[in-house]
Motif scaffolding. Structure first.
Motif, short mmCIF file in Angstrom:
data_model
loop_
_atom_site.label_atom_id
_atom_site.label_comp_id
_atom_site.label_asym_id
_atom_site.label_seq_id
_atom_site.Cartn_x
_atom_site.Cartn_y
_atom_site.Cartn_z
N ASN A 127 0.65 -1.24 -0.07
CA ASN A 127 0.01 -0.09 -0.07
C ASN A 127 0.88 1.36 0.14
O ASN A 127 0.29 2.32 0.28
N ASN A 128 2.16 1.11 -0.14
CA ASN A 128 3.20 2.24 -0.40
C ASN A 128 3.95 2.26 -1.24
O ASN A 128 4.66 1.01 -1.68
N VAL A 129 4.39 3.12 -2.26
CA VAL A 129 5.27 3.25 -3.42
C VAL A 129 6.44 4.28 -3.24
O VAL A 129 5.96 5.36 -2.65
N VAL A 130 7.46 4.00 -4.03
CA VAL A 130 8.58 5.11 -3.95
C VAL A 130 8.73 5.17 -5.43
O VAL A 130 9.08 4.19 -6.21
N VAL A 131 8.61 6.34 -5.99
CA VAL A 131 8.89 6.64 -7.38
C VAL A 131 9.85 7.78 -7.58
O VAL A 131 10.02 8.58 -6.69
N THR A 132 10.37 7.81 -8.70
CA THR A 132 11.46 9.00 -8.96
C THR A 132 11.03 9.64 -10.07
O THR A 132 10.45 9.17 -11.15
N GLY B 142 14.16 13.27 -11.03
CA GLY B 142 15.55 13.24 -10.23
C GLY B 142 15.21 13.11 -8.80
O GLY B 142 16.13 12.88 -8.14
N LYS B 143 13.79 12.92 -8.39
CA LYS B 143 13.60 13.32 -6.94
C LYS B 143 12.74 11.86 -6.44
O LYS B 143 12.06 11.58 -7.07
N ASN B 144 13.24 11.21 -5.44
CA ASN B 144 12.48 10.14 -4.83
C ASN B 144 11.15 10.74 -4.10
O ASN B 144 11.31 11.39 -3.34
N ILE B 145 9.97 10.37 -4.33
CA ILE B 145 8.78 10.57 -3.86
C ILE B 145 8.29 9.55 -3.48
O ILE B 145 7.78 8.54 -4.00
N GLU B 146 7.74 9.46 -2.01
CA GLU B 146 6.95 8.52 -1.49
C GLU B 146 5.64 8.83 -1.52
O GLU B 146 5.23 10.04 -1.27
N LYS B 147 4.62 7.65 -1.80
CA LYS B 147 3.28 7.88 -2.05
C LYS B 147 2.62 6.88 -1.09
O LYS B 147 2.88 5.52 -1.18
N THR B 148 1.69 7.07 -0.25
CA THR B 148 0.96 6.13 0.62
C THR B 148 -0.30 5.71 -0.17
O THR B 148 -1.23 5.28 0.43
N SER B 149 -0.25 5.38 -1.40
CA SER B 149 -1.28 4.91 -2.46
C SER B 149 -0.40 4.16 -3.57
O SER B 149 0.59 4.64 -3.75
N THR B 150 -1.13 3.18 -3.91
CA THR B 150 -0.44 2.32 -5.03
C THR B 150 -1.01 2.95 -6.39
O THR B 150 -1.83 3.71 -6.43
N LYS B 151 -0.46 2.42 -7.35
CA LYS B 151 -0.92 2.82 -8.86
C LYS B 151 -2.32 2.82 -9.07
O LYS B 151 -2.88 3.81 -9.41
N THR B 152 -3.02 1.72 -8.52
CA THR B 152 -4.55 1.67 -8.80
C THR B 152 -5.05 1.09 -7.67
O THR B 152 -4.33 0.89 -6.57
N VAL B 153 -6.41 1.27 -7.41
CA VAL B 153 -7.02 0.56 -6.12
C VAL B 153 -6.85 -0.76 -6.24
O VAL B 153 -6.50 -1.34 -5.05
#
Length: 343
Positions: free
Chosen positions: A203-208, A211-222
């Motif tokens: 339920n958590n992802v880290v994307v770039t 050039g910056k790492n961004i944490e999201k507390t949601s996934t790509k889709t439901v």
């Protein structure tokens, strides 16, 4: 809105005067219900606050990206900005009210010489969305280049297991090939996501992005938010001496991919992307006859169409076995037919 003899409702929205004749101009919106017709007119009025004459195609795309910045994923926004910088440059300076379908088709044709069909489709999609928001009178009917079908040659899972065994990327690779996790999902796993009874909550992802790492507390889709049982082989690789809020994978996505590529080359295996591990996972489930419902749930796919048309493939060895079975059958038929005829 006024009711028409047909039963539909229509709103005639005043949009200004004609520059030459000075006659009042209206735009008509027709729908099955009164509220729907009025909503369409209100939405159009809101989006037309800035007249097309004062906006270029580039301005419209910039404003469209800005309007979506907080609702779309950072990677999607980064992709839009990349398109804005690199694609359809022959259209960007054109005023919205001057652009024609011919202009768009010629630009697409020009870009087709050195850009992939997918890249062009993505760029055209962004252009269409921006026009729909800021110049809805322009409806694109562009002929896009055909996307050719690519046949993936998947590496047998046991060869990948052998190549990464004992290396620092064994854990992320097993998470990709065994559980079908995306790179962003793998990078986003914190120790707290692994329960005492051996389940992983995705339920958590880290994307770039940029050039910056961004944490999201949601996934790509439901559908991507899911719970998976971790096998012992993966559990044993998760560091035990890290705190609950630490990531179990410290490497960046680029570092994982580069190490993965070098290991493939070192073991004389063909090149593949890290995301191809997800394709292997889906194809293994196909080979094992796992029902679509469970395959979709494990992989986080929202439709079985994506699962079947994009991710599920057959292994080269499996295809050879199938080819042999088919050849054997028809050879037997042929031999029987030929022998019967000769008799």
């Amino acid at each position: 809105a006024k009711k028409l003899p047909s039963g539909n409702w229509r709103v005639n929205l005043y949009i200004g005067k004609d520059e030459v004749t000075q006659k009042r101009k209206y735009k008509s919106f027709t729908a099955e219900t009164k509220k729907e017709a009025e909503f369409m007119a209100a939405e159009y009025s809101l989006n037309k606050k800035e007249t097309p004459k004062k906006m270029t195609v580039g301005d419209a795309i910039d404003k469209y990206i800005e309007s979506k910045e907080n609702v779309l994923s950072p990677t999607t926004i980064a992709g839009y900005k990349k398109i804005r910088r690199n694609n359809l440059q022959g259209l960007m300076s054109k005023p919205l009210d001057k652009i024609t379908q011919v202009d768009v088709q010629l630009e697409i044709n020009r870009e087709s010489k050195n850009k992939s069909a997918k890249t062009i489709s993505n760029a055209h999609g962004l252009l269409s969305a921006a026009l729909n928001m800021y110049y809805p009178d322009m409806v694109l009917k562009t002929t896009l280049p055909r996307k050719d079908k690519k046949i993936k040659e998947l590496i047998a899972p046991e060869k990948i297991f052998a190549a990464v065994h004992g290396t620092e990327i064994e854990l992320p690779v097993l998470l990709g090939i065994w559980l079908g996790l995306r790179m962003s999902e793998i990078r986003g796993i914190k120790r707290s996501a692994v329960s005492d009874d051996g389940y992983l909550t995705v339920n958590n992802v880290v994307v770039t992005a940029d050039g910056k790492n961004i944490e999201k507390t949601s996934t790509k889709t439901v559908s991507s938010t899911r719970k998976l049982k971790l096998p012992y082989q993966i559990l044993s690789l998760i560091p035990a001496d890290i705190s609950e809020d630490e990531y179990i994978i410290k490497l960046s996505g680029q570092a994982i991919y580069k190490r993965f590529s070098r290991l493939l080359e070192k073991n004389n295996l063909p090149h593949m992307t890290f995301h191809d591990l997800r394709h292997i996972n889906a194809s293994v489930m196909l080979k094992l006859g796992i029902p679509d419902k469970y395959a979709m749930e494990r992989g986080g796919w929202s439709t079985n169409s994506t699962l079947k048309t994009v991710y599920q493939h057959t292994f080269s060895e499996e295809r050879e076995l199938i080819d042999s079975k088919i050849d054997d059958f028809f050879e037997n038929v042929c031999n029987t037919k030929c022998n019967t005829k000769n008799k």
